[in-house]
Write a protein that holds these residues in place. Structure first.
Motif, mmCIF file in Angstrom:
data_model
loop_
_atom_site.group_PDB
_atom_site.id
_atom_site.type_symbol
_atom_site.label_atom_id
_atom_site.label_comp_id
_atom_site.label_asym_id
_atom_site.label_seq_id
_atom_site.Cartn_x
_atom_site.Cartn_y
_atom_site.Cartn_z
ATOM 1 N N ALA A 79 66.863 94.938 -0.675
ATOM 2 C CA ALA A 79 66.707 96.097 -1.543
ATOM 3 C C ALA A 79 67.508 95.927 -2.823
ATOM 4 O O ALA A 79 68.287 94.988 -2.975
ATOM 5 C CB ALA A 79 67.172 97.359 -0.808
ATOM 6 N N SER A 80 67.304 96.891 -3.722
ATOM 7 C CA SER A 80 68.123 96.998 -4.927
ATOM 8 C C SER A 80 68.725 98.392 -4.969
ATOM 9 O O SER A 80 68.128 99.353 -4.467
ATOM 10 C CB SER A 80 67.292 96.761 -6.192
ATOM 11 O OG SER A 80 66.813 95.438 -6.247
ATOM 12 N N LEU A 81 69.888 98.473 -5.570
ATOM 13 C CA LEU A 81 70.587 99.749 -5.705
ATOM 14 C C LEU A 81 70.928 99.937 -7.173
ATOM 15 O O LEU A 81 71.592 99.085 -7.768
ATOM 16 C CB LEU A 81 71.860 99.751 -4.847
ATOM 17 C CG LEU A 81 72.720 101.004 -4.888
ATOM 18 C CD1 LEU A 81 71.931 102.232 -4.434
ATOM 19 C CD2 LEU A 81 73.952 100.827 -4.011
ATOM 20 N N PHE A 82 70.443 101.043 -7.725
ATOM 21 C CA PHE A 82 70.670 101.350 -9.130
ATOM 22 C C PHE A 82 71.644 102.521 -9.223
ATOM 23 O O PHE A 82 71.413 103.586 -8.629
ATOM 24 C CB PHE A 82 69.359 101.701 -9.829
ATOM 25 C CG PHE A 82 68.357 100.582 -9.819
ATOM 26 C CD1 PHE A 82 67.418 100.487 -8.798
ATOM 27 C CD2 PHE A 82 68.340 99.633 -10.815
ATOM 28 C CE1 PHE A 82 66.486 99.459 -8.777
ATOM 29 C CE2 PHE A 82 67.421 98.605 -10.811
ATOM 30 C CZ PHE A 82 66.492 98.517 -9.786
ATOM 31 N N ILE A 83 72.702 102.345 -9.993
ATOM 32 C CA ILE A 83 73.718 103.380 -10.143
ATOM 33 C C ILE A 83 73.950 103.592 -11.638
ATOM 34 O O ILE A 83 74.391 102.666 -12.336
ATOM 35 C CB ILE A 83 75.037 102.956 -9.454
ATOM 36 C CG1 ILE A 83 74.764 102.595 -7.985
ATOM 37 C CG2 ILE A 83 76.076 104.072 -9.549
ATOM 38 C CD1 ILE A 83 75.936 101.916 -7.302
ATOM 39 N N PRO A 84 73.681 104.806 -12.146
ATOM 40 C CA PRO A 84 73.896 105.058 -13.565
ATOM 41 C C PRO A 84 75.374 105.115 -13.902
ATOM 42 O O PRO A 84 76.220 105.149 -13.005
ATOM 43 C CB PRO A 84 73.211 106.415 -13.786
ATOM 44 C CG PRO A 84 73.272 107.080 -12.457
ATOM 45 C CD PRO A 84 73.156 105.976 -11.445
ATOM 46 N N ALA A 85 75.650 105.148 -15.175
ATOM 47 C CA ALA A 85 77.042 105.084 -15.628
ATOM 48 C C ALA A 85 77.889 106.230 -15.099
ATOM 49 O O ALA A 85 79.065 106.040 -14.782
ATOM 50 C CB ALA A 85 77.084 105.061 -17.154
ATOM 51 N N ASP A 86 77.310 107.430 -14.982
ATOM 52 C CA ASP A 86 78.124 108.563 -14.505
ATOM 53 C C ASP A 86 78.313 108.558 -12.989
ATOM 54 O O ASP A 86 79.099 109.355 -12.461
ATOM 55 C CB ASP A 86 77.533 109.893 -14.971
ATOM 56 C CG ASP A 86 76.187 110.210 -14.330
ATOM 57 O OD1 ASP A 86 75.577 111.213 -14.708
ATOM 58 O OD2 ASP A 86 75.735 109.429 -13.462
ATOM 59 N N ARG A 87 77.603 107.709 -12.302
ATOM 60 C CA ARG A 87 77.707 107.526 -10.842
ATOM 61 C C ARG A 87 77.441 108.793 -10.038
ATOM 62 O O ARG A 87 77.783 108.858 -8.866
ATOM 63 C CB ARG A 87 79.068 106.948 -10.465
ATOM 64 C CG ARG A 87 79.365 105.655 -11.148
ATOM 65 C CD ARG A 87 80.494 104.809 -10.598
ATOM 66 N NE ARG A 87 81.516 105.502 -9.859
ATOM 67 C CZ ARG A 87 81.751 105.329 -8.570
ATOM 68 N NH1 ARG A 87 81.008 104.495 -7.866
ATOM 69 N NH2 ARG A 87 82.731 105.987 -7.982
ATOM 70 N N LYS A 88 76.822 109.783 -10.622
ATOM 71 C CA LYS A 88 76.555 111.019 -9.884
ATOM 72 C C LYS A 88 75.277 110.939 -9.062
ATOM 73 O O LYS A 88 74.930 111.883 -8.334
ATOM 74 C CB LYS A 88 76.489 112.194 -10.855
ATOM 75 C CG LYS A 88 77.833 112.498 -11.512
ATOM 76 C CD LYS A 88 77.737 113.724 -12.373
ATOM 77 C CE LYS A 88 79.076 114.022 -13.069
ATOM 78 N NZ LYS A 88 80.156 114.282 -12.107
ATOM 79 N N SER A 89 74.575 109.855 -9.174
ATOM 80 C CA SER A 89 73.391 109.637 -8.351
ATOM 81 C C SER A 89 73.209 108.136 -8.163
ATOM 82 O O SER A 89 73.873 107.329 -8.835
ATOM 83 C CB SER A 89 72.144 110.230 -9.020
ATOM 84 O OG SER A 89 71.841 109.517 -10.200
ATOM 85 N N SER A 90 72.327 107.789 -7.256
ATOM 86 C CA SER A 90 71.977 106.381 -7.065
ATOM 87 C C SER A 90 70.551 106.324 -6.535
ATOM 88 O O SER A 90 70.054 107.304 -5.963
ATOM 89 C CB SER A 90 72.944 105.682 -6.110
ATOM 90 O OG SER A 90 72.947 106.296 -4.832
ATOM 91 N N THR A 91 69.903 105.202 -6.730
ATOM 92 C CA THR A 91 68.528 105.039 -6.272
ATOM 93 C C THR A 91 68.401 103.749 -5.486
ATOM 94 O O THR A 91 68.740 102.665 -5.988
ATOM 95 C CB THR A 91 67.546 105.012 -7.458
ATOM 96 O OG1 THR A 91 67.625 106.254 -8.160
ATOM 97 C CG2 THR A 91 66.115 104.809 -6.961
ATOM 98 N N LEU A 92 67.936 103.894 -4.265
ATOM 99 C CA LEU A 92 67.626 102.746 -3.428
ATOM 100 C C LEU A 92 66.184 102.355 -3.684
ATOM 101 O O LEU A 92 65.287 103.200 -3.593
ATOM 102 C CB LEU A 92 67.808 103.089 -1.945
ATOM 103 C CG LEU A 92 67.378 102.002 -0.952
ATOM 104 C CD1 LEU A 92 68.371 100.848 -0.973
ATOM 105 C CD2 LEU A 92 67.244 102.580 0.449
ATOM 106 N N SER A 93 65.943 101.103 -3.997
ATOM 107 C CA SER A 93 64.595 100.633 -4.270
ATOM 108 C C SER A 93 64.204 99.592 -3.232
ATOM 109 O O SER A 93 64.892 98.582 -3.053
ATOM 110 C CB SER A 93 64.515 100.028 -5.676
ATOM 111 O OG SER A 93 63.203 99.583 -5.952
ATOM 112 N N LEU A 94 63.094 99.873 -2.559
ATOM 113 C CA LEU A 94 62.558 98.951 -1.557
ATOM 114 C C LEU A 94 61.271 98.362 -2.111
ATOM 115 O O LEU A 94 60.277 99.081 -2.293
ATOM 116 C CB LEU A 94 62.277 99.695 -0.251
ATOM 117 C CG LEU A 94 63.439 100.435 0.378
ATOM 118 C CD1 LEU A 94 62.964 101.264 1.572
ATOM 119 C CD2 LEU A 94 64.519 99.464 0.810
#
Lengths: 115, 112
Positions: free
Chosen positions: B60-75
């Motif tokens: 998988a990939s994990l995307f974390i924006p600069a503010d780190r208040k959310s994240s997205t797991l990509s399958l």
């Protein structure tokens, strides 16, 4: 290498009885954590042991107790079983348990049914 | 209480990319974000962990924006065997030890 092992796989008890669940961590891992997972919910933290000492306890009654042995295996004991204790009990091991980014490896769990 | 919020369920089809977003508004400076996968009657399995920007492994990939208040797991290109519950966790290091605080997770159903 063997993963985390738990025994027994399944267990049926009646209300008021006592139960002991066992866990063997991955070789070289010194920390064991226990989790309770009720059907349809995420696992809930019960205990963590590291180097045979309790490092943390979740919000569970005193009927729940655990210990870790010199070989780092662990037992979870539950006394005076209630119907609500029916759940999948998961054991997880990690190298230390005191590292912020230490991966925890889970066993297959013990399915406890209280009648 | 879980520190994360994620959708209760998602549906997808084989071969599609699936993105599961997790909200963690109160993440602490030193907290890592970790994702676990769980199949029925099995223990959770570690998928990926990250602190910021993007992390990729063979699964998988994990995307974390600069503010780190959310994240997205990509399958990428899911298959039927990816049908499982996916948990997003942020570290809880209170007390000086690492315990995992699970929420309800996201139930992903992959259809043929």
């Amino acid at each position: 290498d063997a993963g985390v092992t738990q025994s027994p796989t399944h267990l049926i008890k009646t209300r008021g009885q006592q139960v002991t669940l066992r866990c063997s961590p991955i070789s070289g891992h010194k920390s064991v954590s226990w989790y309770q997972q009720v059907l349809g919910q995420g696992p809930q933290f019960i205990f963590q042991y590291y180097e045979k000492e309790e490092r943390g306890r979740g919000n569970f009654p005193d009927r729940f107790s655990a210990r870790q042995f010199p070989n780092y295996s662990s037992e979870l004991n539950v006394n005076a079983l209630l119907l609500g204790d029916s759940a999948l009990y998961l054991c997880a091991s990690s190298k230390t348990g005191v590292d912020r980014y230490n991966e925890q490896f889970f066993g297959p769990g013990t399915r406890l049914t209280v009648l | 209480l879980a520190k994360t919020t994620q959708p209760i369920s998602m549906d997808s089809y084989e071969g599609q990319e699936v993105n599961i977003t997790c909200s963690h508004n109160n993440i602490a400076t030193n907290d890592y974000i970790t994702w676990y996968q769980q199949f029925p009657s099995q223990g959770p399995r570690f998928i990926i962990q990250g602190y910021k920007t993007k992390v990729t492994n063979e699964v998988a990939s994990l995307f974390i924006p600069a503010d780190r208040k959310s994240s997205t797991l990509s399958l990428p290109r899911v298959s039927l065997s990816d049908t499982a519950v996916y948990y997003c966790l942020v570290g809880d290091f209170s007390g000086g030890y690492n315990k995992l605080i699970f929420g309800a997770g996201t139930r992903l159903a992959v259809h043929p």
